[in-house]
Design a protein around this motif. Structure first.
Motif, PDB file in Angstrom:
ATOM      1  N   GLU A   8       1.120  -0.968  -0.100  1.00 26.40           N
ATOM      2  CA  GLU A   8      -0.428   0.162   0.149  1.00 26.40           C
ATOM      3  C   GLU A   8       0.988   1.399  -0.016  1.00 26.40           C
ATOM      4  O   GLU A   8       0.343   2.273  -0.655  1.00 26.40           O
ATOM      5  N   TYR A   9       2.293   1.351   1.006  1.00 29.12           N
ATOM      6  CA  TYR A   9       3.064   2.281   0.534  1.00 29.12           C
ATOM      7  C   TYR A   9       3.461   2.579  -0.161  1.00 29.12           C
ATOM      8  O   TYR A   9       3.731   3.697  -1.006  1.00 29.12           O
ATOM      9  N   GLN A  10       3.607   1.720  -1.194  1.00 27.44           N
ATOM     10  CA  GLN A  10       4.343   1.565  -2.396  1.00 27.44           C
ATOM     11  C   GLN A  10       3.273   1.812  -3.641  1.00 27.44           C
ATOM     12  O   GLN A  10       3.754   3.077  -4.710  1.00 27.44           O
ATOM     13  N   LYS A  11       2.483   1.486  -3.162  1.00 27.33           N
ATOM     14  CA  LYS A  11       1.309   2.176  -4.234  1.00 27.33           C
ATOM     15  C   LYS A  11       1.206   3.821  -4.488  1.00 27.33           C
ATOM     16  O   LYS A  11       1.003   4.281  -5.700  1.00 27.33           O
ATOM     17  N   GLN A  14       3.978   5.469  -5.390  1.00 28.03           N
ATOM     18  CA  GLN A  14       4.228   6.061  -7.187  1.00 28.03           C
ATOM     19  C   GLN A  14       2.602   6.212  -8.008  1.00 28.03           C
ATOM     20  O   GLN A  14       3.377   7.777  -8.745  1.00 28.03           O
ATOM     21  N   GLN A  15       2.050   6.779  -6.596  1.00 26.09           N
ATOM     22  CA  GLN A  15       1.101   7.454  -7.375  1.00 26.09           C
ATOM     23  C   GLN A  15       1.474   8.828  -7.173  1.00 26.09           C
ATOM     24  O   GLN A  15       1.575  10.014  -7.948  1.00 26.09           O
ATOM     25  N   GLN A  16       2.193   9.489  -5.810  1.00 25.60           N
ATOM     26  CA  GLN A  16       3.010  10.523  -5.451  1.00 25.60           C
ATOM     27  C   GLN A  16       4.017  10.561  -7.074  1.00 25.60           C
ATOM     28  O   GLN A  16       3.982  12.289  -6.966  1.00 25.60           O
ATOM     29  N   GLN A  22       3.104  14.343 -13.377  1.00 26.42           N
ATOM     30  CA  GLN A  22       1.976  15.165 -14.333  1.00 26.42           C
ATOM     31  C   GLN A  22       2.447  16.638 -14.136  1.00 26.42           C
ATOM     32  O   GLN A  22       2.257  16.898 -14.968  1.00 26.42           O
ATOM     33  N   ILE A  23       2.452  17.242 -12.753  1.00 25.82           N
ATOM     34  CA  ILE A  23       2.894  18.438 -13.044  1.00 25.82           C
ATOM     35  C   ILE A  23       3.668  18.548 -13.115  1.00 25.82           C
ATOM     36  O   ILE A  23       3.331  19.964 -14.173  1.00 25.82           O
TER      37      ILE A  23
END
Length: 186
Positions: A8-11, A14-16, A22-23
């Motif tokens: 979950e932490y890795q996800k 990765q999302q961050q 994207q930013i």
């Protein structure tokens, strides 16, 4: 459980990272857009400046020297005068009623006598006589057209007579047209 938490932490990490990427892409696109807008604005400013320069050129009065003239050399202020030669085209800066105008020629600004030059009319297109459109087919216009379309092999010994004849016919034609217009108005 720890594995699930770690996943979950890795996800989330990765999302961050994806969000940051994207930013960054959005920022790069914004910078690119801003550069393009600046370039368009610069081009518009340049075009406006070119138009202004063209207008200034159009508004410049130019005169052509009909006679040569230069200061006589007896005065201390001879440097204030322009030396002009026949055919010189002088950019007119100002006209003075005294008859001494100020102009620039070959990078020098100075005074010159106005009666030694002739103003050049600008933006007047010279029309060839054979391109004139004659409004009403009259006898005078037929003669004028015939004179215009004549092919002259040799120069006429007295061209001024031909010119006078063409001018006379044109004047008669203009008078006829004016009379017809006046009659139509009444």
């Amino acid at each position: 459980e720890e594995d699930e938490e770690y996943e979950e932490y890795q996800k989330q990490q990765q999302q961050q990272i994806q969000q940051i990427q994207q930013i960054q892409q959005i920022q790069q696109q914004q910078i690119q857009n801003q550069k393009e807008q600046e370039q368009v604005q610069q081009e518009q400013v340049q075009q406006e400046q070119e138009k202004e320069e063209e207008k200034e050129q159009e508004n410049k009065n130019i005169c052509e020297a009909l006679y040569p003239w230069k200061a006589d050399g007896n005065d201390d202020d001879d440097n204030e005068y322009l030396e002009i030669n026949i055919g010189d085209q002088i950019n007119l800066i100002s006209q003075n009623e005294s008859g001494w105008w100020t102009g620039s020629l070959n990078g020098k600004i100075g005074l010159f006598p106005s009666n030694f030059v002739q103003l050049i009319e600008k933006n007047i297109e010279k029309v060839k006589i054979n391109e004139l459109i004659l409004p009403i087919p009259t006898k005078q216009n037929q003669i004028l057209t015939q004179l215009i379309n004549e092919k002259v092999e040799k120069p006429s010994p007295r061209p001024s007579n031909r010119v006078r004849q063409v001018q006379k016919i044109q004047l008669e034609s203009d008078l006829t047209i004016n009379q017809q217009e006046q009659e139509q108005q009444q």
